[in-house]
Design a protein around this motif. Structure first.
Motif, PDB file in Angstrom:
ATOM      1  N   THR A 165      45.694  36.877  39.967  1.00 38.34           N
ATOM      2  CA  THR A 165      45.635  35.462  39.588  1.00 38.34           C
ATOM      3  C   THR A 165      47.053  34.912  39.497  1.00 38.34           C
ATOM      4  OG1 THR A 165      43.731  35.986  38.204  1.00 38.34           O
ATOM      5  CG2 THR A 165      44.765  33.838  37.850  1.00 38.34           C
ATOM      6  N   ARG A 166      47.271  33.771  40.097  1.00 38.89           N
ATOM      7  CA  ARG A 166      48.619  33.177  40.074  1.00 38.89           C
ATOM      8  C   ARG A 166      48.865  32.529  38.710  1.00 38.89           C
ATOM      9  NH1 ARG A 166      51.524  31.338  45.407  1.00 38.89           N
ATOM     10  NH2 ARG A 166      53.645  31.456  44.622  1.00 38.89           N
ATOM     11  N   ILE A 167      49.905  32.964  38.050  1.00 38.79           N
ATOM     12  CA  ILE A 167      50.271  32.426  36.737  1.00 38.79           C
ATOM     13  C   ILE A 167      51.654  31.814  36.866  1.00 38.79           C
ATOM     14  CG2 ILE A 167      50.652  32.987  34.293  1.00 38.79           C
ATOM     15  CD1 ILE A 167      49.007  35.591  34.867  1.00 38.79           C
ATOM     16  N   CYS A 168      51.838  30.601  36.371  1.00 38.82           N
ATOM     17  CA  CYS A 168      53.130  29.923  36.495  1.00 38.82           C
ATOM     18  C   CYS A 168      54.207  30.714  35.742  1.00 38.82           C
ATOM     19  CB  CYS A 168      53.037  28.505  35.935  1.00 38.82           C
ATOM     20  SG  CYS A 168      54.612  27.635  36.020  1.00 38.82           S
ATOM     21  N   THR A 169      55.272  31.047  36.439  1.00 37.87           N
ATOM     22  CA  THR A 169      56.360  31.801  35.811  1.00 37.87           C
ATOM     23  C   THR A 169      57.613  30.945  35.614  1.00 37.87           C
ATOM     24  OG1 THR A 169      56.976  32.585  38.013  1.00 37.87           O
ATOM     25  CG2 THR A 169      55.636  34.055  36.681  1.00 37.87           C
ATOM     26  N   LEU A 170      57.643  29.800  36.246  1.00 35.41           N
ATOM     27  CA  LEU A 170      58.837  28.956  36.173  1.00 35.41           C
ATOM     28  C   LEU A 170      58.842  28.181  34.860  1.00 35.41           C
ATOM     29  CD1 LEU A 170      61.222  28.457  38.051  1.00 35.41           C
ATOM     30  CD2 LEU A 170      60.000  26.491  38.973  1.00 35.41           C
ATOM     31  N   TYR A 171      59.967  28.223  34.145  1.00 31.80           N
ATOM     32  CA  TYR A 171      60.140  27.484  32.903  1.00 31.80           C
ATOM     33  C   TYR A 171      59.065  27.817  31.871  1.00 31.80           C
ATOM     34  CZ  TYR A 171      62.801  24.784  36.335  1.00 31.80           C
ATOM     35  OH  TYR A 171      63.645  24.413  37.344  1.00 31.80           O
ATOM     36  N   SER A 172      58.856  29.084  31.603  1.00 35.74           N
ATOM     37  CA  SER A 172      57.849  29.477  30.606  1.00 35.74           C
ATOM     38  C   SER A 172      58.290  29.026  29.217  1.00 35.74           C
ATOM     39  CB  SER A 172      57.668  30.996  30.600  1.00 35.74           C
ATOM     40  OG  SER A 172      57.204  31.426  31.848  1.00 35.74           O
ATOM     41  N   PRO A 173      57.409  28.313  28.485  1.00 35.10           N
ATOM     42  CA  PRO A 173      57.768  27.886  27.124  1.00 35.10           C
ATOM     43  C   PRO A 173      57.960  29.100  26.209  1.00 35.10           C
ATOM     44  CG  PRO A 173      55.810  26.737  27.931  1.00 35.10           C
ATOM     45  CD  PRO A 173      56.077  27.856  28.881  1.00 35.10           C
ATOM     46  N   ARG A 174      58.649  28.880  25.117  1.00 32.42           N
ATOM     47  CA  ARG A 174      58.985  29.989  24.213  1.00 32.42           C
ATOM     48  C   ARG A 174      57.765  30.758  23.710  1.00 32.42           C
ATOM     49  NH1 ARG A 174      62.743  29.718  18.751  1.00 32.42           N
ATOM     50  NH2 ARG A 174      62.500  31.889  18.182  1.00 32.42           N
ATOM     51  N   PRO A 175      56.680  30.068  23.279  1.00 32.88           N
ATOM     52  CA  PRO A 175      55.517  30.834  22.810  1.00 32.88           C
ATOM     53  C   PRO A 175      54.967  31.779  23.886  1.00 32.88           C
ATOM     54  CG  PRO A 175      55.295  28.525  22.202  1.00 32.88           C
ATOM     55  CD  PRO A 175      56.467  28.610  23.118  1.00 32.88           C
ATOM     56  N   VAL A 176      54.996  31.340  25.153  1.00 32.25           N
ATOM     57  CA  VAL A 176      54.516  32.186  26.252  1.00 32.25           C
ATOM     58  C   VAL A 176      55.387  33.438  26.364  1.00 32.25           C
ATOM     59  CG1 VAL A 176      54.254  32.341  28.775  1.00 32.25           C
ATOM     60  CG2 VAL A 176      53.456  30.299  27.560  1.00 32.25           C
ATOM     61  N   VAL A 177      56.697  33.224  26.303  1.00 31.39           N
ATOM     62  CA  VAL A 177      57.638  34.357  26.410  1.00 31.39           C
ATOM     63  C   VAL A 177      57.422  35.333  25.262  1.00 31.39           C
ATOM     64  CG1 VAL A 177      60.090  34.990  26.390  1.00 31.39           C
ATOM     65  CG2 VAL A 177      59.335  32.970  27.662  1.00 31.39           C
ATOM     66  N   GLU A 178      57.201  34.803  24.048  1.00 34.90           N
ATOM     67  CA  GLU A 178      56.996  35.671  22.876  1.00 34.90           C
ATOM     68  C   GLU A 178      55.723  36.490  23.013  1.00 34.90           C
ATOM     69  OE1 GLU A 178      57.065  33.037  19.509  1.00 34.90           O
ATOM     70  OE2 GLU A 178      59.241  33.117  19.324  1.00 34.90           O
ATOM     71  N   VAL A 179      54.647  35.834  23.447  1.00 30.46           N
ATOM     72  CA  VAL A 179      53.361  36.530  23.588  1.00 30.46           C
ATOM     73  C   VAL A 179      53.465  37.612  24.659  1.00 30.46           C
ATOM     74  CG1 VAL A 179      50.966  36.249  24.398  1.00 30.46           C
ATOM     75  CG2 VAL A 179      51.920  34.654  22.722  1.00 30.46           C
ATOM     76  N   VAL A 180      54.061  37.264  25.791  1.00 27.69           N
ATOM     77  CA  VAL A 180      54.199  38.244  26.881  1.00 27.69           C
ATOM     78  C   VAL A 180      55.031  39.442  26.425  1.00 27.69           C
ATOM     79  CG1 VAL A 180      55.189  38.623  29.180  1.00 27.69           C
ATOM     80  CG2 VAL A 180      53.838  36.573  28.738  1.00 27.69           C
ATOM     81  N   ALA A 181      56.050  39.187  25.610  1.00 28.36           N
ATOM     82  CA  ALA A 181      56.891  40.289  25.113  1.00 28.36           C
ATOM     83  C   ALA A 181      56.066  41.272  24.281  1.00 28.36           C
ATOM     84  CB  ALA A 181      58.048  39.735  24.287  1.00 28.36           C
ATOM     85  N   VAL A 182      55.180  40.755  23.430  1.00 29.54           N
ATOM     86  CA  VAL A 182      54.336  41.643  22.610  1.00 29.54           C
ATOM     87  C   VAL A 182      53.328  42.376  23.497  1.00 29.54           C
ATOM     88  CG1 VAL A 182      52.749  41.795  20.644  1.00 29.54           C
ATOM     89  CG2 VAL A 182      54.596  40.116  20.611  1.00 29.54           C
ATOM     90  N   LEU A 183      52.729  41.668  24.454  1.00 31.21           N
ATOM     91  CA  LEU A 183      51.763  42.312  25.360  1.00 31.21           C
ATOM     92  C   LEU A 183      52.433  43.436  26.152  1.00 31.21           C
ATOM     93  CD1 LEU A 183      49.825  39.198  26.783  1.00 31.21           C
ATOM     94  CD2 LEU A 183      49.054  40.792  25.023  1.00 31.21           C
ATOM     95  N   ARG A 184      53.688  43.230  26.521  1.00 31.22           N
ATOM     96  CA  ARG A 184      54.409  44.273  27.271  1.00 31.22           C
ATOM     97  C   ARG A 184      54.647  45.502  26.399  1.00 31.22           C
ATOM     98  NH1 ARG A 184      59.429  42.505  30.795  1.00 31.22           N
ATOM     99  NH2 ARG A 184      59.030  44.595  31.563  1.00 31.22           N
TER     100      ARG A 184
END
Length: 669
Positions: free
Chosen positions: A517-536
């Motif tokens: 699934t294509r997920i927008c990676t350009l200019y990810s807002p801070r909450p997105v970056v934080e959530v992805v960091a925990v998921l990783r």
């Protein structure tokens, strides 16, 4: 867009004056013997006396210093031109050994003999990057963390202690200070055209490097220290970088590129020699040279687009020392410094592709960061891989195509160039944290799938071990099935089989489909970056558990076969085998949850602050479970009963949370 022909320089008037005129104002003839002893030693005092200082605070007066050093540079240049290569090697080659790049400096000497402008600029770029790396190695004789910026490195007390402050001030006149000539930055950031860089400054830096080597030798003899060179960065997983395969960069394509360069509005006319030399270097398999020349040209071309699309033409020029350069970092940002939306991505026909590619290869921490690593001397130039050069050259050609006149349409549609354009339009980010998480999840799933192939003792022998509870496994599997039922609305409809939810849903095939699934990676807002960091972090812990289980099960099986397990160890092995049966679906369920959340990760921005914190709390609960799992399944602990209890608790919590619809996932359409 403004016509590139109308731009004749990217140097602002004060910078152009400093580089192209100031060092030529004094026409004195300077005797080389005044700064060079008969045995080839640099007389530093005779050089440092040309550095002038402000009366007010005794800081370097860069204008007067450049003017005073001009004739010295000319004398050095003429001296080097009077030497044969053999004479230069005999007299000076050993003084470059401290840089760990002797060959690069010897090449620069060759270049100075012919003074071809583009080659001089290239030589200066290579010289400054190698010199910076070597000075960083010297810094580490006395300090711990080497400064990232050349400016800070040259201003450090550590280097002043080794070489002397007066010597460092001479260097700062030429490189590292925005108040001086700043040759490294104006070249690496694409501001200077070939004809704007006097060859005598290149010769002077070669000369100063010799002198630094002589000073360093004296220092090392006095202190008995040993200079250690940091290892070069090596690009790994080159197949991940293969966005533009080398087979599409044949001679036909490169010939078309040479035509495009002459007509593309992306190329400033005075920069044309850089482009031609870069393509020639690529054909000659000089991959580092090709990329070193192209990266600044991509930057200046994008800066031209940036300044015209955002209506700030003054930002095309070098800034004075009091202002910022317009560099890749700013051009790729979402907003300008005045908070207005950056129009550059809109101007690029494939904004996601071009911006994603540039972020991937230049900025993302887990990407190759090609420009940083080349410009700071972190890469061995002699072994620079073609696979990386393919990407920069391939991308550059597609950008040239996009910004070519309509007359070039037939060339753009040419059969040999079309595959390259297709590669560009299909590009997806590979080094954004979202992309890395997808990769992590799939790698972890492959690892867990290997459990099915683990050697195991016959079931009846495991059953003989007393004290193993049979109900725990059944309870766990029932809980997993219930949670999968709750998740079914959020999954593709073709993946569920009511008979066996666990084996039909928790599969690699489903994760591959979701990760596609294509997920927008350009200019990810801070909450997105934080959530992805925990998921990783959760995914990484799951992978570690899987690796520990594979290693532990293999070892215990070998000990079982060889009858080297004591009674207690046999019981523990039996518990391990029972635990593996339910741990596999549990870990696969967590990977499914991670992936479903990732697909909808941008909806986290819709949560109010309270709900966002509650959601993070939930993710950290899952993270804590996986961290505990790593501890319990480690060879040192081997706590399999505790693993079962811990797992049952987290599954009960997951079931409740799925009921409360706290998560991000959306129903599948």
């Amino acid at each position: 867009m403004a016509l590139p022909d109308s731009v004749t320089t990217c140097l602002s008037p004060p910078v152009h004056y400093a580089i192209c005129k100031l060092g030529f104002e004094k026409t004195d003839t300077y005797d080389i013997n005044d700064i060079l002893s008969g045995n080839g030693e640099v007389c530093w005092q005779a050089v440092t006396e040309h550095v002038c200082y402000l009366e007010s605070d005794q800081s370097v007066d860069y204008i007067k210093s450049i003017r005073s050093l001009g004739p010295v540079c000319e004398s050095v240049n003429l001296y080097f031109k009077s030497l044969t290569k053999e004479q230069f090697v005999i007299q000076y080659a050993s003084w470059f050994h401290w840089t760990n790049c002797t060959e690069v400096f010897l090449e620069v000497f060759d270049v100075l003999q012919y003074a071809q402008a583009t080659e001089v600029a290239l030589g200066l770029m290579k010289l400054t990057s190698c010199l910076e790396r070597a000075l960083g190695d010297v810094y580490l004789l006395k300090g711990n963390d080497c400064p990232f910026l050349l400016r800070d490195l040259l201003a450090s007390e550590q280097l002043a202690d080794v070489f002397g402050q007066a010597v460092m001030n001479v260097l700062r006149v030429f490189i590292g200070s925005p108040h001086g000539l700043n040759l490294r930055n104006v070249l690496w950031h694409g501001f200077a055209s070939p004809q704007e860089i006097p060859a005598k400054y290149c010769a002077m830096l070669l000369f100063l490097t010799v002198g630094l080597g002589q000073l360093l030798q004296t220092y090392l003899l006095q202190t008995e220290d040993v200079l250690v060179h940091r290892p070069y960065v090596i690009f790994i997983s080159l197949e991940e970088l293969d966005a533009f395969p080398g087979k599409y960069l044949n001679n036909d394509v490169l010939s078309i590129a040479e035509e495009l360069v002459k007509m593309s509005s992306f190329v400033l006319k005075m920069m044309l020699p850089f482009w031609i030399t870069a393509l020639t270097a690529f054909k000659q398999s000089r991959y580092a040279d090709s990329v070193i020349l192209l990266l600044p040209q991509l930057e200046v071309g994008l800066r031209l687009l940036f300044t015209t699309s955002n209506k700030c033409p003054n930002r095309l020029l070098t800034a004075e020392s009091s202002a910022l350069y317009t560099t890749f970092d700013e051009m790729l940002a979402k907003h300008l410094d005045n908070e207005e939306v950056n129009q550059l991505p809109v101007v690029l026909e494939e904004p996601a592709m071009a911006s994603d590619f540039l972020w991937d290869f230049l900025n993302h921490q887990e990407g190759p960061r090609v420009r940083d690593r080349l410009s700071h001397g972190e890469i061995n130039l002699e072994t620079f891989p073609r696979e990386v050069a393919n990407q920069i050259v391939g991308f550059a050609i597609t950008i040239l195509c996009r910004f070519s006149d309509e007359d070039m349409f037939s060339l753009k549609e040419h059969m040999v160039i079309k595959p390259l354009m297709n590669c560009a339009s299909c590009y997806r980010s590979r080094f954004h944290p979202i992309s890395r998480l997808k990769k992590q999840v799939l790698e972890c799933m492959k690892s867990i799938d290997l459990w099915a192939e683990l050697p195991t003792v016959p079931e009846e022998q495991v059953q003989k071990i007393k004290g193993l509870e049979g109900n725990a496994e059944a309870d766990t599997l029932m809980l997993i099935s219930e949670i999968i039922s709750q998740l079914q609305p959020y999954m593709p409809q073709n993946c569920c089989s009511s008979d066996d939810l666990i084996n039909s849903v928790l599969t690699e095939r489903l994760l591959v489909e979701l990760c596609d699934t294509r997920i927008c990676t350009l200019y990810s807002p801070r909450p997105v970056v934080e959530v992805v960091a925990v998921l990783r972090r959760i995914s990484a812990q799951c992978h570690q558990v899987s690796q520990q289980v594979i290693a532990g099960a293999g070892l215990r099986y070998a000990q079982w076969v060889n009858k080297t397990l004591r009674s207690r160890q046999r019981h523990n092995y039996g518990r391990m085998l029972n635990s593996i049966k339910f741990l596999s679906p549990v870990l696969r369920l967590i990977l499914l949850l991670i992936t479903l959340e990732l697909v909808s990760v941008h909806s986290v921005c819709k949560k109010n602050p309270f709900d966002y914190q509650q959601y993070l709390k939930f993710l950290k609960l899952v993270l804590q479970y996986t961290e505990n799992l790593v501890t319990y399944t480690s060879p040192e602990k081997n706590k399999w009963d505790e693993t079962m209890e811990l797992t049952k608790k987290i599954l009960i919590k997951l079931r409740k949370i799925c009921d409360r619809k706290l998560m991000l996932m959306h129903p599948a359409t």
